[in-house]
Design an enzyme around this catalytic site. Structure first.
Site, PDB file in Angstrom:
ATOM      1  N   GLY A  74      -1.171   1.768   6.189  1.00  0.00           N
ATOM      2  CA  GLY A  74      -0.618   1.267   4.933  1.00  0.00           C
ATOM      3  C   GLY A  74       0.564   2.100   4.509  1.00  0.00           C
TER       4      GLY A  74
ATOM      5  N   GLY B 196      -1.249   6.912   1.945  1.00  0.00           N
ATOM      6  CA  GLY B 196      -1.628   7.816   3.035  1.00  0.00           C
ATOM      7  C   GLY B 196      -1.649   9.273   2.578  1.00  0.00           C
TER       8      GLY B 196
ATOM      9  CD  GLU C  11      -0.970   4.469  13.541  1.00  0.00           C
ATOM     10  OE1 GLU C  11       0.275   4.387  13.492  1.00  0.00           O
ATOM     11  OE2 GLU C  11      -1.577   4.920  14.524  1.00  0.00           O
TER      12      GLU C  11
ATOM     13  CE  LYS D 103      -9.292  -1.741   0.519  1.00  0.00           C
ATOM     14  NZ  LYS D 103      -8.644  -3.032   0.282  1.00  0.00           N
TER      15      LYS D 103
ATOM     16  CB  THR E 202       4.478   6.955   3.226  1.00  0.00           C
ATOM     17  OG1 THR E 202       4.876   6.451   4.511  1.00  0.00           O
ATOM     18  CG2 THR E 202       4.602   8.460   3.233  1.00  0.00           C
ATOM     19  CD  GLU E 203       2.744   5.362  -4.154  1.00  0.00           C
ATOM     20  OE1 GLU E 203       3.396   4.378  -3.764  1.00  0.00           O
ATOM     21  OE2 GLU E 203       2.269   5.479  -5.294  1.00  0.00           O
TER      22      GLU E 203
ATOM     23  CB  CYS F 111       4.507  -0.151   9.806  1.00  0.00           C
ATOM     24  SG  CYS F 111       3.508  -0.521  11.236  1.00  0.00           S
TER      25      CYS F 111
ATOM     26  CD  GLU G  13       7.517   0.629   5.307  1.00  0.00           C
ATOM     27  OE1 GLU G  13       6.775   1.159   4.471  1.00  0.00           O
ATOM     28  OE2 GLU G  13       7.178   0.405   6.478  1.00  0.00           O
TER      29      GLU G  13
HETATM   30  P1  NDP Z   1      -1.119   0.097   0.395  1.00  0.00           P
HETATM   31  O1  NDP Z   1      -0.906   1.344   1.156  1.00  0.00           O
HETATM   32  O2  NDP Z   1      -1.383   0.203  -1.063  1.00  0.00           O
HETATM   33  O3  NDP Z   1      -2.325  -0.720   1.036  1.00  0.00           O
HETATM   34  C1  NDP Z   1      -2.933  -0.487   2.283  1.00  0.00           C
HETATM   35  C2  NDP Z   1      -4.467  -0.534   2.157  1.00  0.00           C
HETATM   36  O4  NDP Z   1      -4.926   0.586   1.395  1.00  0.00           O
HETATM   37  C3  NDP Z   1      -4.975  -1.757   1.423  1.00  0.00           C
HETATM   38  O5  NDP Z   1      -6.207  -2.146   1.965  1.00  0.00           O
HETATM   39  C4  NDP Z   1      -5.137  -1.212   0.017  1.00  0.00           C
HETATM   40  O6  NDP Z   1      -5.994  -1.983  -0.751  1.00  0.00           O
HETATM   41  C5  NDP Z   1      -5.690   0.159   0.288  1.00  0.00           C
HETATM   42  N1  NDP Z   1      -5.517   1.120  -0.795  1.00  0.00           N
HETATM   43  C6  NDP Z   1      -4.648   1.067  -1.856  1.00  0.00           C
HETATM   44  N2  NDP Z   1      -4.787   2.177  -2.624  1.00  0.00           N
HETATM   45  C7  NDP Z   1      -5.746   2.943  -2.045  1.00  0.00           C
HETATM   46  C8  NDP Z   1      -6.331   4.214  -2.346  1.00  0.00           C
HETATM   47  N3  NDP Z   1      -5.932   4.927  -3.400  1.00  0.00           N
HETATM   48  N4  NDP Z   1      -7.279   4.716  -1.527  1.00  0.00           N
HETATM   49  C9  NDP Z   1      -7.673   4.036  -0.436  1.00  0.00           C
HETATM   50  N5  NDP Z   1      -7.160   2.818  -0.095  1.00  0.00           N
HETATM   51  C10 NDP Z   1      -6.207   2.279  -0.881  1.00  0.00           C
HETATM   52  O7  NDP Z   1       0.104  -0.860   0.628  1.00  0.00           O
HETATM   53  P2  NDP Z   1       0.599  -2.025  -0.365  1.00  0.00           P
HETATM   54  O8  NDP Z   1      -0.080  -3.246  -0.017  1.00  0.00           O
HETATM   55  O9  NDP Z   1       0.507  -1.611  -1.792  1.00  0.00           O
HETATM   56  O10 NDP Z   1       2.125  -2.111   0.013  1.00  0.00           O
HETATM   57  C11 NDP Z   1       3.069  -1.241  -0.605  1.00  0.00           C
HETATM   58  C12 NDP Z   1       4.146  -0.862   0.363  1.00  0.00           C
HETATM   59  O11 NDP Z   1       3.546  -0.165   1.433  1.00  0.00           O
HETATM   60  C13 NDP Z   1       4.866  -2.013   1.019  1.00  0.00           C
HETATM   61  O12 NDP Z   1       5.932  -2.446   0.286  1.00  0.00           O
HETATM   62  C14 NDP Z   1       5.277  -1.417   2.312  1.00  0.00           C
HETATM   63  O13 NDP Z   1       6.494  -0.745   2.143  1.00  0.00           O
HETATM   64  C15 NDP Z   1       4.216  -0.418   2.618  1.00  0.00           C
HETATM   65  N6  NDP Z   1       3.234  -0.908   3.611  1.00  0.00           N
HETATM   66  C16 NDP Z   1       3.287  -0.388   4.849  1.00  0.00           C
HETATM   67  C17 NDP Z   1       2.415  -0.827   5.789  1.00  0.00           C
HETATM   68  C18 NDP Z   1       2.442  -0.294   7.155  1.00  0.00           C
HETATM   69  O14 NDP Z   1       1.873  -0.884   8.053  1.00  0.00           O
HETATM   70  N7  NDP Z   1       3.061   0.821   7.372  1.00  0.00           N
HETATM   71  C19 NDP Z   1       1.432  -1.868   5.529  1.00  0.00           C
HETATM   72  C20 NDP Z   1       1.412  -2.316   4.162  1.00  0.00           C
HETATM   73  C21 NDP Z   1       2.308  -1.834   3.259  1.00  0.00           C
HETATM   74  P3  NDP Z   1      -5.429  -3.296  -1.519  1.00  0.00           P
HETATM   75  O15 NDP Z   1      -4.309  -3.858  -0.762  1.00  0.00           O
HETATM   76  O16 NDP Z   1      -6.575  -4.181  -1.504  1.00  0.00           O
HETATM   77  O17 NDP Z   1      -5.054  -2.811  -2.863  1.00  0.00           O
END
Ligand code: NDP
Length: 481
Positions: free
Chosen positions: A235, A240, A257, A183, A237-238, A291, A388
C-alpha cells in the site's frame, strides 16, 4: 480518431453477487460482532454491489485465534506435499472460475475486463501453481535445511490488484506452512470473498485462510494483534511507515511493498514504436493504479519530438469506458477519493508550469473517470515528478547522456522499478547496475511473473515477493527459536 467499435460487453450474469457478506473466519462466513457494515460500489457506475461486514477488534481477535488453531492443530503438521496439493487445487479452481473472478474484479475495481481476464486472474493462478511446486522443495530454496514457518501471517492488501495481491501474499505463506488472516482494501473486497468460497470448495482446513473486511482501523487492529507473527503489507508509503513504527520493538517480522515513481527511459536508438507501446503500457495499464507504473518518462533529447508525436497519436486511439466492454483500454478510477487526489496533483502540475495534454475523450456521466494525461515541460523538483499520482498521468522529462538519465531516474525517494529502452545490450546492463530500483525492465514494462522477485529500495519498502526470494519472508531465520 479511434475506430468505431461495436460494444462487446462481457456478461455479468456469470457472477452471483450476494446482497451482503460476512467475515470468513475458521472456514465459515460469520457475522461481525462489533463493526458497522459498509457498501462496496462499482466505480464505473456508482452502483452499490454489496454490503460488507466491518471487522472490529474482537473479530480480528477471532480470526487470529482461528489461524493460530489451524497452524498448531493442522497446517504445520501436514506433510509439505499435502500442503502443495491444496495449493494446486486452489490454483485449478481459480482457473476454472476465471471468468467469474475477472468479471467480479472489473465490477468492483473498475479495471478493464481485458486486463482482469488476461493479466490479474491468470497471474494469480500462476502464483498458486508456482508456490505449490515449492511446498515440498523448501530444503532446496537456499533457506537452510528444513526451514520452519513463522506461524500466523497478517496480510493487508490495496485496491489496485485485489485478487493478484491476495495471491502474492497467500500462496507463499501457505506453501511455507503458515496460516493467514488477510484484509482486502475497503473499496475492493469482493474477489477476496469469492476466494474464501474457493478455499471452501478446495476443502482447505478451516482457519488456514481467514478473510476479514474493513477499512484502515481493521488493518491497524491486525497489525497490533499480539499473536500475529508476521505482517505483510502492500500500500502507501505513509501507512507502511506507520506499520513499521507500530511493529518496531516487537518480535513480529514485516515486509513492506510501498509506492513508486518509476522512470521509463528511452534512448535514441530504441525502436520507437515498440517503446511507445511500452510507455502506454507502463502508465495507462490499470489506469496507472500500479505501484511500479512508469509515471516518469525520460526521453533522450534527440528523439523527443518523434517520441512525443507518436505517443500523442497512440493516446488518441485509447478507448476509455465501460470496464466490462472487451474493447475498453482505460477503465474507471477506483474511488472518488483517488480521483480527487489525481485531480489535485494534476492541477498542481499545471500551477507549477508544466503543460498538460489529453486526447479528445468523452467521460461517462456516472462513475469516476480521468482521461489519459501527459505533462511536458516538467522539472525534476515538480511535485508531479516526485509524488506518486497513482493515476493515468505521465510526466515527461528529457536527458542527453546515460549519466544524466541515471541521475534523474534515481532522483526520487522511491526505488521500485525502472524501464530502459535501447538496442544496446551493454547499455542495458550499464544502466541496470546503476538504477536504484528493485526491478529493471529492458525493452518492456510492467511484466509480472511468479518466478521473478519483486520489491523495492528506499521508500518503496523492503522484502521481496515472488520467486524463490518470496519464500524467505515466511520462514524463520536460522537463529530464531
Ligand atoms: P493505503 O496504504 O491506505 O491502503 C492499503 C491497505 O492498508 C488497505 O487495505 C487499507 O485499508 C489498509 N490500511 C489503511 N490504513 C491502515 C493502517 N493504519 N494500518 C493498517 N492498514 C491500513 O492506500 P490508499 O488506498 O489510502 O491509497 C493512498 C495512496 O497510496 C494512493 O494514492 C497511492 O499513491 C498509494 N497506494 C500505493 C499502492 C501500492 O501498491 N504501492 C497501493 C495503493 C495505494 P482500506 O483501504 O480499507 O482503508
Amino acid at each position: 480518431m479511434p475506430f468505431d467499435y461495436a460494444p462487446a460487453p462481457e456478461s455479468r450474469s456469470v457472477v452471483d453477487i450476494k446482497a451482503s457478506y460476512g467475515l470468513f473466519i475458521g472456514g465459515e462466513f460469520t457475522d461481525a460482532t462489533d463493526g458497522t457494515p459498509f457498501k462496496t460500489i462499482s466505480p464505473s457506475s456508482e452502483e452499490v454491489l454489496a454490503e460488507v461486514s466491518e471487522a472490529g477488534p474482537s473479530d480480528v481477535d477471532r480470526a487470529v485465534k482461528a489461524a493460530r488453531q489451524a497452524f498448531t492443530g493442522v497446517w504445520s503438521r501436514l506433510g509439505p506435499a499435502e500442503r502443495g496439493k491444496y495449493l494446486y487445487r486452489i490454483a485449478r479452481i481459480v482457473q476454472e472460475r476465471a471468468r467469474e473472478l475477472a468479471v467480479l474484479e472489473s465490477l468492483d475495481n473498475g479495471k478493464p475486463i481485458r486486463e482482469s481476464r488476461d493479466v490479474d486472474v491468470p497471474t494469480a493462478a500462476a502464483h498458486f501453481f508456482y508456490y505449490a511446486g515449492w511446498a515440498d522443495k523448501l530444503d532446496y530454496a537456499g533457506l537452510g535445511s528444513a526451514p520452519r514457518p513463522l506461524g500466523v501471517a497478517g496480510q493487508i492488501i490495496p485496491w489496485n490488484f485485489p485478487l493478484l495481491m491476495l495471491a502474492w501474499k497467500i500462496a507463499p505463506a501457505l506453501a511455507t506452512g503458515n496460516t493467514v488472516v488477510l484484509k482486502p482494501a475497503e473499496t475492493t473486497p469482493l474477489t477476496a470473498l469469492l476466494f474464501a468460497e474457493i478455499c471452501q470448495q478446495a476443502d482447505l482446513p478451516p482457519g488456514v485462510v481467514n478473510i476479514i473486511t474493513g477499512a484502515g482501523d481493521t488493518g491497524q487492529a491486525l497489525v497490533e494483534h499480539p499473536d500475529v507473527d508476521k505482517i505483510a503489507f502492500t500500500g502507501s508509503t505513509e501507512v507502511g511507515k506507520a506499520i513499521a513504527r507500530t511493529i518496531a520493538g516487537t518480535r513480529k517480522k514485516v515486509t513492506l511493498e510501498l509506492g513508486g515513481k518509476a522512470a521509463n527511459i528511452v534512448f535514441d536508438d530504441a525502436p520507437i514504436d515498440q517503446a511507445v507501446e511500452g510507455i502506454v503500457n507502463g502508465i495507462f495499464f490499470n489506469q496507472g493504479h500500479v505501484c511500479c507504473a512508469g509515471s516518469r518518462l525520460l526521453v533522450q533529447e534527440s528523439v523527443y519530438d518523434e517520441v512525443l508525436d507518436s505517443l500523442r497519436r497512440r493516446l488518441r486511439t485509447l478507448r476509455l469506458g465501460d470496464p466490462l466492454d472487451k474493447n475498453t483500454d482505460i477503465g474507471a478510477i477506483n474511488s472518488a477519493a483517488q480521483l480527487a487526489r489525481i485531480r489535485e496533483l494534476s492541477d498542481i502540475g499545471e500551477a507549477e508550469g508544466a503543460q498538460r495534454w489529453s486526447p479528445p475523450c468523452e467521460l461517462p456521466e456516472h462513475g469516476f473517470w480521468f482521461p489519459p494525461t501527459l505533462f511536458t515541460g516538467v522539472s525534476q523538483s515538480s511535485r508531479i515528478a516526485q509524488e506518486e499520482i497513482f493515476g493515468p498521468v505521465l510526466s515527461v522529462l528529457t536527458f542527453r547522456t546515460p549519466d544524466e538519465a541515471v541521475a534523474k531516474a534515481n532522483n526520487t525517494p522511491y526505488g521500485l522499478s525502472a524501464g530502459v529502452w535501447t538496442e544496446k545490450g551493454s547499455l542495458i546492463l550499464w544502466m541496470a547496475s546503476r538504477l536504484r530500483a528493485g526491478v529493471v525492465w529492458a525493452n518492456t514494462f510492467n511484466r509480472f511473473d511468479p518466478t521473478s522477485p519483486f520489491g523495492g529500495y528506499k521508500e518503496s519498502g523492503f522484502g521481496r515477493e515472488g520467486g524463490r526470494q518470496g519464500l524467505a519472508g515466511y520462514v524463520k531465520d536460522r537463529r530464531d527459536v
